[in-house]
Design a protein around this motif. Structure first.
Motif, PDB file in Angstrom:
ATOM      1  N   THR A  70     -20.589  -6.840 -29.182  1.00  0.00           N
ATOM      2  CA  THR A  70     -20.464  -6.254 -27.723  1.00  0.00           C
ATOM      3  C   THR A  70     -20.553  -7.553 -26.748  1.00  0.00           C
ATOM      4  O   THR A  70     -20.694  -8.568 -27.089  1.00  0.00           O
ATOM      5  CB  THR A  70     -21.676  -5.262 -27.489  1.00  0.00           C
ATOM      6  N   LEU A 112     -23.853  -4.194 -17.507  1.00  0.00           N
ATOM      7  CA  LEU A 112     -23.987  -5.626 -17.281  1.00  0.00           C
ATOM      8  C   LEU A 112     -22.813  -5.982 -16.306  1.00  0.00           C
ATOM      9  O   LEU A 112     -22.997  -6.548 -15.253  1.00  0.00           O
ATOM     10  CB  LEU A 112     -23.766  -6.456 -18.561  1.00  0.00           C
ATOM     11  N   ASP A 155     -25.154 -13.628 -25.311  1.00  0.00           N
ATOM     12  CA  ASP A 155     -26.142 -14.037 -25.982  1.00  0.00           C
ATOM     13  C   ASP A 155     -25.966 -15.248 -26.896  1.00  0.00           C
ATOM     14  O   ASP A 155     -26.671 -16.197 -27.168  1.00  0.00           O
ATOM     15  CB  ASP A 155     -26.962 -12.905 -26.635  1.00  0.00           C
ATOM     16  N   HIS A 167     -22.835  -8.017 -24.465  1.00  0.00           N
ATOM     17  CA  HIS A 167     -24.005  -8.479 -24.436  1.00  0.00           C
ATOM     18  C   HIS A 167     -24.231  -9.346 -25.621  1.00  0.00           C
ATOM     19  O   HIS A 167     -25.010 -10.606 -25.444  1.00  0.00           O
ATOM     20  CB  HIS A 167     -25.162  -7.589 -24.596  1.00  0.00           C
ATOM     21  N   GLU A 168     -23.846  -9.078 -26.734  1.00  0.00           N
ATOM     22  CA  GLU A 168     -24.094  -9.810 -27.835  1.00  0.00           C
ATOM     23  C   GLU A 168     -23.392 -11.194 -27.829  1.00  0.00           C
ATOM     24  O   GLU A 168     -23.898 -12.089 -28.112  1.00  0.00           O
ATOM     25  CB  GLU A 168     -23.869  -8.980 -29.055  1.00  0.00           C
ATOM     26  N   LEU A 183     -22.591 -14.204 -17.573  1.00  0.00           N
ATOM     27  CA  LEU A 183     -21.506 -13.749 -18.504  1.00  0.00           C
ATOM     28  C   LEU A 183     -20.912 -14.988 -19.028  1.00  0.00           C
ATOM     29  O   LEU A 183     -19.575 -15.094 -19.279  1.00  0.00           O
ATOM     30  CB  LEU A 183     -20.295 -13.028 -17.561  1.00  0.00           C
ATOM     31  N   ALA A 228     -24.486  -0.327 -22.112  1.00  0.00           N
ATOM     32  CA  ALA A 228     -25.099  -1.367 -21.697  1.00  0.00           C
ATOM     33  C   ALA A 228     -24.376  -2.410 -21.292  1.00  0.00           C
ATOM     34  O   ALA A 228     -24.495  -3.352 -20.349  1.00  0.00           O
ATOM     35  CB  ALA A 228     -25.974  -2.229 -22.845  1.00  0.00           C
ATOM     36  N   ASP A 229     -23.081  -2.760 -21.867  1.00  0.00           N
ATOM     37  CA  ASP A 229     -21.971  -3.735 -21.320  1.00  0.00           C
ATOM     38  C   ASP A 229     -21.466  -3.396 -19.882  1.00  0.00           C
ATOM     39  O   ASP A 229     -21.230  -4.234 -19.108  1.00  0.00           O
ATOM     40  CB  ASP A 229     -20.966  -3.756 -22.568  1.00  0.00           C
TER      41      ASP A 229
END
Length: 495
Positions: free
Chosen positions: A12, A238, A18, A14-15, A75, A234-235
């Motif tokens: 995703t 973000l 990270d 977020h992943e 990002l 969540a994405d």
């Protein structure tokens, strides 16, 4: 630990960020993997242009940054797709129409600029319904071609932001931007099993959440907005936070929620979609959500009376202004319309050219639209509602019409109706009123086609709506990834 290409495709937004921050993923490796995925999925026609050289160079710059500089980018190294009607400097802004096929933007839309400043990288510009005037993304321009649904390449992905939706669903990019006038982020999100947000617009000015005027090929300045799309809520949250500078989301306990179910949007549904939507309701109710049934009998008739008058009178005014402001290859509405390739869009522009809705516009803005806004406001207040909930579309994806671009559809054995009107039925009212809307995935039909549920909230409740979406997503989960995104249409049709 090095992530395999398969692992990278599953990330995703977020992943992915990270992993880049933690040093487990090189931005250049990730971009290379996604560009290869784009080539493998070329049959989707998701992109008008891939910006491979730019994207690879930008990814290499992210990798070369000192760790503390990279960590400051929320990002860092995130590949995104941007719809072809949104300006990105030195990239094509064609809006899927021949007259703008060679138009290169001189500016970048503020929403895109904020994402790029935060470390996002534009992998490419995405295909769309020609001039955003449609909900199928069946673009019949020789420069574009119809966008195909990754879950079934014979089906539409929805529109007009179908290219962004198809690219996200097919794991070409984890997130991106579309635009929404009447449902163009939410409809394709629903039909491809992803998430799409229409931000608050209100009456413009401070009420408008995203400010991209003159940087997007317009339909209606009253109704148009850029909107983020992703595989998870969540994405999308973000991207919204980076664009707006909003605070982090607050967790929403499901048992505290009162959600309205407007009856007009739960009637006359395709039976396979209806089964998925009601099963989702049952799961949410079991998790503690309180549902309130609402009549709202005036909702759809009121919206229908004013929707076209607002949208297409403003097209008549807004398109020429955009062409001049952006130094486009053509400078008049007539010159643009003369080259329209898709028959369904040509028919609509026949009315736009003569300003067929001009006589109704002022009453729509002074009387009809305020009445619709009042209906929403009084319903939210009187019933103490957090949001409304309903199927984003009344039917799942239908077969692509490669002759007209859009056709007639029959829902549940009823008389056929115009395809555009059918898909806009649920998303259009909140758009006309300027309210925020969020489509989340509800599941797959028995035929394996995605179904979306839409949450509409009060003006300015965007972050609250996203928080509710995250809570719903925790119950409903995510649909399985499409298995045949790189197949040819002929192969899929006979599979």
């Amino acid at each position: 630990m090095t992530l395999s290409p398969a692992d990278q495709l599953a990330l995703t937004a977020h992943e992915a960020v990270d992993a880049v921050h933690a040093g487990r993923l090189k931005a250049l490796d990730y971009m290379t993997t996604l560009l290869a995925r784009a080539e493998a999925c070329a049959a989707l026609n998701a992109f008008t242009t891939l910006e491979a050289d730019y994207a690879l160079a930008a990814a290499a710059r992210i990798d070369a940054m000192p760790s503390h500089d990279k960590a400051a980018l929320p990002l860092a190294g995130l590949p995104i797709a941007v719809k072809a009607n949104i300006n990105v400097e030195r990239m094509q802004t064609c809006a899927g129409t021949p007259a703008l096929a060679r138009h290169i933007a001189r500016t970048t839309a503020p929403s895109v600029a904020k994402l790029m400043a935060a470390g996002a990288i534009v992998l490419g510009k995405t295909n769309m319904h020609e001039l955003a005037v449609g909900i199928t993304s069946t673009n019949l321009s020789p420069h574009a071609q119809p966008v195909r649904n990754p879950y079934d390449l014979t089906k539409i992905p929805g529109g007009s932001s179908g290219g962004t939706a198809a690219a996200i669903a097919a794991r070409i990019v984890p997130a991106g931007l579309g635009t929404d006038t009447g449902g163009s982020t939410r409809i394709p999100a629903a039909l491809t099993g992803i998430v799409g947000l229409r931000p608050s617009v209100g009456n413009g000015g401070a009420e408008r959440r995203y400010h991209d005027a003159h940087a997007v090929v317009p339909i209606s300045h009253t109704r148009d907005t850029v909107g983020p799309m992703g595989r998870t809520v969540a994405d999308v949250a973000l991207l919204d936070r980076v664009i707006t500078g909003a605070a982090a989301l607050q967790q929403v306990p499901l048992h505290t929620l009162r959600i309205g179910l407007p009856r007009p949007c739960w009637q006359a549904l395709d039976s396979t979609l209806e089964a998925v939507a009601h099963a989702a309701l049952d799961r949410l109710a079991a998790a503690g959500v309180t549902f309130v049934e609402l009549e709202m009998s005036d909702l759809l008739p009121l919206s229908e009376r004013i929707s076209l008058a607002v949208a297409f009178h403003e097209t008549h005014e807004d398109i020429p202004a955009w062409l001049v402001a952006n130094d486009a290859p053509v400078r008049t509405l007539e010159a643009l319309a003369a080259q329209i390739a898709s028959p369904d869009v040509r028919r609509i522009y026949e009315g736009v050219l003569v300003d067929a809705f001009g006589a109704d516009y002022h009453d729509a803005m002074r009387i009809g639209r305020p009445a619709l806004q009042q209906l929403y406001g009084s319903t939210f207040e009187a019933q103490r509602l957090d949001a409304l909930l309903f199927p984003t579309t009344p039917l799942p994806a239908v077969t692509i019409d490669e002759i007209e671009g859009s056709s007639m559809v029959a829902i549940g054995g009823r008389e056929p109706i115009d395809e555009m009107a059918a898909y806009l039925r649920h998303t259009d009212p909140a758009s006309v009123a300027g309210l925020p809307g969020l489509s989340v995935a509800a599941g797959l039909t028995s035929a394996g086609l995605p179904v979306g549920l839409e949450l509409d909230g009060p003006l300015g409740s965007d972050r609250r709506l996203l928080a509710i979406g995250i809570a719903f997503e925790a119950v409903l989960g995510h649909p399985a990834a499409p298995m045949q995104a790189s197949s040819s249409p002929a192969t899929q049709a006979t599979a």
